[in-house]
Design a protein around this motif. Sequence first.
Motif, PDB file in Angstrom:
ATOM      1  N   PHE A 197       0.897  -1.382  -0.015  1.00 36.96           N
ATOM      2  CA  PHE A 197       0.017  -0.001  -0.061  1.00 36.96           C
ATOM      3  C   PHE A 197       0.977   1.344   0.028  1.00 36.96           C
ATOM      4  N   ARG A 214      -0.411   7.712   0.713  1.00 34.44           N
ATOM      5  CA  ARG A 214      -0.591   6.506   1.215  1.00 34.44           C
ATOM      6  C   ARG A 214       0.660   6.522   2.102  1.00 34.44           C
ATOM      7  N   ARG A 215       1.877   6.804   1.815  1.00 39.10           N
ATOM      8  CA  ARG A 215       3.130   6.610   2.744  1.00 39.10           C
ATOM      9  C   ARG A 215       2.945   7.378   3.830  1.00 39.10           C
ATOM     10  N   PHE A 250      -8.298   3.366   2.609  1.00 41.46           N
ATOM     11  CA  PHE A 250      -6.988   3.052   2.584  1.00 41.46           C
ATOM     12  C   PHE A 250      -6.636   1.688   1.997  1.00 41.46           C
ATOM     13  N   PRO A 263      -7.250  10.270  -3.112  1.00 38.79           N
ATOM     14  CA  PRO A 263      -6.471   9.680  -2.167  1.00 38.79           C
ATOM     15  C   PRO A 263      -7.031   9.018  -1.028  1.00 38.79           C
ATOM     16  N   MET A 321      -6.666   5.677   7.715  1.00 37.80           N
ATOM     17  CA  MET A 321      -6.736   3.909   7.774  1.00 37.80           C
ATOM     18  C   MET A 321      -7.523   3.948   9.068  1.00 37.80           C
TER      19      MET A 321
END
Length: 192
Positions: A42, A48-49, A78, A90, A94
């Motif tokens: 992911f 995402r990072r 996520f 995006p 999470m």
Amino acid sequence: MTTVRIPNWNRAGVLPPFIPSRPVSQDRSPYRVTLSDLIEHFGTTPARRKILAGFLGFRAALHDMGFVDGFQWLNGSFTERVEQSRLRRPPRDMDVVTFVRRPPAFKPAEHHRYLFDTDAVRARFLTDSYYVALDTQSQEELVTVCTYWYSMWSHRRRDLLWKGFLQIDLGPGQDTVARERLASLDALGGQS
């Protein structure tokens, strides 16, 4: 804990609830995966990072508080391919449920109390966080609460699409390697 590889998104952009080629296998949602696989699978975009870094920070705070025995269920946008879905954005955070056996005579220190405030955790760690205490509930209560979370997370609310989610061990053993891998992905930059 035996782990599996994270399955690829299906055509609907979600994790499949089970492996289609093995529909009665025990390898199904929630998929038990490693923290490193989570980062690899992911950690494909800067957004995402950033969420993964927040999640790792959240785990570090839990470990600092003494929460090291249990597991976490991970879900939400996520774990979906929202960038290519009709949402075309995006993921924002999470979703995490932490199932934990608390340390004996647990009482959070004042500087840890924010970890039980969902809004504070979301703002600081990009993690929408909930808890289930494994050490204080009867077996019947645990079945009820697990059924609740499974029924909440096994489908999307907006269209009732059946989907899968992930399970990660809560222990800190995988976190250092995961942080290093995330840092290397960040150093490469861009989107993969």
